[in-house]
Write a protein that holds these residues in place. Structure first.
Motif, PDB file in Angstrom:
ATOM      1  N   PRO A 214       0.814  -1.024  -0.008  1.00  0.00           N
ATOM      2  CA  PRO A 214       0.172  -0.110  -0.001  1.00  0.00           C
ATOM      3  C   PRO A 214       0.827   1.286   0.213  1.00  0.00           C
ATOM      4  CG  PRO A 214      -1.021  -1.525   1.536  1.00  0.00           C
ATOM      5  CD  PRO A 214       0.375  -2.076   0.920  1.00  0.00           C
TER       6      PRO A 214
ATOM      7  N   ASN B 258      -4.348   8.384   2.837  1.00  0.00           N
ATOM      8  CA  ASN B 258      -4.100   6.839   2.399  1.00  0.00           C
ATOM      9  C   ASN B 258      -2.706   6.488   2.961  1.00  0.00           C
ATOM     10  OD1 ASN B 258      -6.284   6.212   0.652  1.00  0.00           O
ATOM     11  ND2 ASN B 258      -5.322   6.919  -1.007  1.00  0.00           N
TER      12      ASN B 258
ATOM     13  N   ARG C 199      -3.381   4.943   6.569  1.00  0.00           N
ATOM     14  CA  ARG C 199      -3.982   3.786   6.388  1.00  0.00           C
ATOM     15  C   ARG C 199      -2.830   2.971   5.976  1.00  0.00           C
ATOM     16  NH1 ARG C 199      -7.647   7.028   3.199  1.00  0.00           N
ATOM     17  NH2 ARG C 199      -9.545   7.614   4.845  1.00  0.00           N
ATOM     18  N   ALA C 200      -2.028   3.199   5.147  1.00  0.00           N
ATOM     19  CA  ALA C 200      -0.733   2.176   4.489  1.00  0.00           C
ATOM     20  C   ALA C 200      -0.166   1.738   5.744  1.00  0.00           C
ATOM     21  CB  ALA C 200      -0.185   2.755   3.290  1.00  0.00           C
TER      22      ALA C 200
ATOM     23  N   TRP D  91      -1.402  -0.589   7.882  1.00  0.00           N
ATOM     24  CA  TRP D  91      -1.976  -1.613   7.341  1.00  0.00           C
ATOM     25  C   TRP D  91      -2.039  -3.164   7.953  1.00  0.00           C
ATOM     26  CZ3 TRP D  91      -5.262  -1.108   3.031  1.00  0.00           C
ATOM     27  CH2 TRP D  91      -5.491  -2.547   2.431  1.00  0.00           C
TER      28      TRP D  91
ATOM     29  N   MET E 123      -4.599  -3.149  10.542  1.00  0.00           N
ATOM     30  CA  MET E 123      -6.207  -2.657  10.113  1.00  0.00           C
ATOM     31  C   MET E 123      -6.979  -3.848  10.103  1.00  0.00           C
ATOM     32  SD  MET E 123      -5.567   0.191   7.270  1.00  0.00           S
ATOM     33  CE  MET E 123      -7.309   0.441   7.086  1.00  0.00           C
TER      34      MET E 123
ATOM     35  N   LYS F 219      -9.910  -6.041   8.537  1.00  0.00           N
ATOM     36  CA  LYS F 219     -10.334  -6.361   7.101  1.00  0.00           C
ATOM     37  C   LYS F 219     -11.109  -5.340   6.691  1.00  0.00           C
ATOM     38  CE  LYS F 219      -8.855 -10.892   6.497  1.00  0.00           C
ATOM     39  NZ  LYS F 219      -8.901 -12.318   6.159  1.00  0.00           N
TER      40      LYS F 219
ATOM     41  N   ARG G  57      -9.723  -2.233   5.630  1.00  0.00           N
ATOM     42  CA  ARG G  57      -9.016  -2.227   4.503  1.00  0.00           C
ATOM     43  C   ARG G  57      -9.594  -1.683   3.178  1.00  0.00           C
ATOM     44  NH1 ARG G  57      -4.712  -7.113   4.965  1.00  0.00           N
ATOM     45  NH2 ARG G  57      -3.839  -6.296   6.981  1.00  0.00           N
ATOM     46  N   THR G  58     -11.048  -1.879   3.158  1.00  0.00           N
ATOM     47  CA  THR G  58     -11.818  -1.405   2.158  1.00  0.00           C
ATOM     48  C   THR G  58     -12.026   0.117   1.985  1.00  0.00           C
ATOM     49  OG1 THR G  58     -13.927  -1.265   3.435  1.00  0.00           O
ATOM     50  CG2 THR G  58     -13.324  -3.471   2.417  1.00  0.00           C
TER      51      THR G  58
ATOM     52  N   PHE H  63      -9.494   1.854   2.146  1.00  0.00           N
ATOM     53  CA  PHE H  63      -8.229   2.475   1.377  1.00  0.00           C
ATOM     54  C   PHE H  63      -8.407   2.724  -0.055  1.00  0.00           C
ATOM     55  CE2 PHE H  63      -4.011   1.180  -0.501  1.00  0.00           C
ATOM     56  CZ  PHE H  63      -3.449   2.353   0.050  1.00  0.00           C
TER      57      PHE H  63
END
Length: 108
Positions: A64, A84, A87-88, A91, A94, A96, A99-100, A102
């Motif tokens: 990511p 982003n 979030r990366a 990752w 995180m 599951k 992760r949607t 991202f």
């Protein structure tokens, strides 16, 4: 866009007042990073004030973090990519469902 196992989608958000990069400049930047744009789709954002670009690239980015870097190279909104990036970085920890969220291009 149909993807092979060796491809991925990059999603670029270009905000109002910013002109999307030319295809030639995008190709040059990604080649320097070791990637190729297989296909590029440009469309107006739902607000019709900016642009959404979706690039099918090869090879598939390895993480990511690489996705964020490549999207920045393609001219994506730096504040979007800052979100982003957060979030990366987390990752691996995180859930599951999170992760949607991202790397989304938001509609109206």
């Amino acid at each position: 866009m149909k993807l092979t196992d060796r491809e991925a989608l990059l999603k670029v958000d270009v905000d109002q007042g910013t002109t999307p990069l030319t295809r030639g400049l995008m190709d040059w930047r990604l080649r320097r990073a070791g990637f190729t744009i297989v296909k590029l789709v440009r469309r107006r954002s739902p607000s019709e004030t900016g642009w959404h670009l979706v690039a099918r690239v090869s090879p598939r980015p390895s993480s990511p973090l690489v996705v964020v870097a490549l999207q920045l190279l393609l001219g994506s909104d730096p504040m979007r990519e800052a979100c982003n990036l957060r979030r990366a970085i987390v990752w691996p920890r995180m859930p599951k469902w999170a992760r949607t969220q991202f790397n989304r291009l938001y509609e109206k």
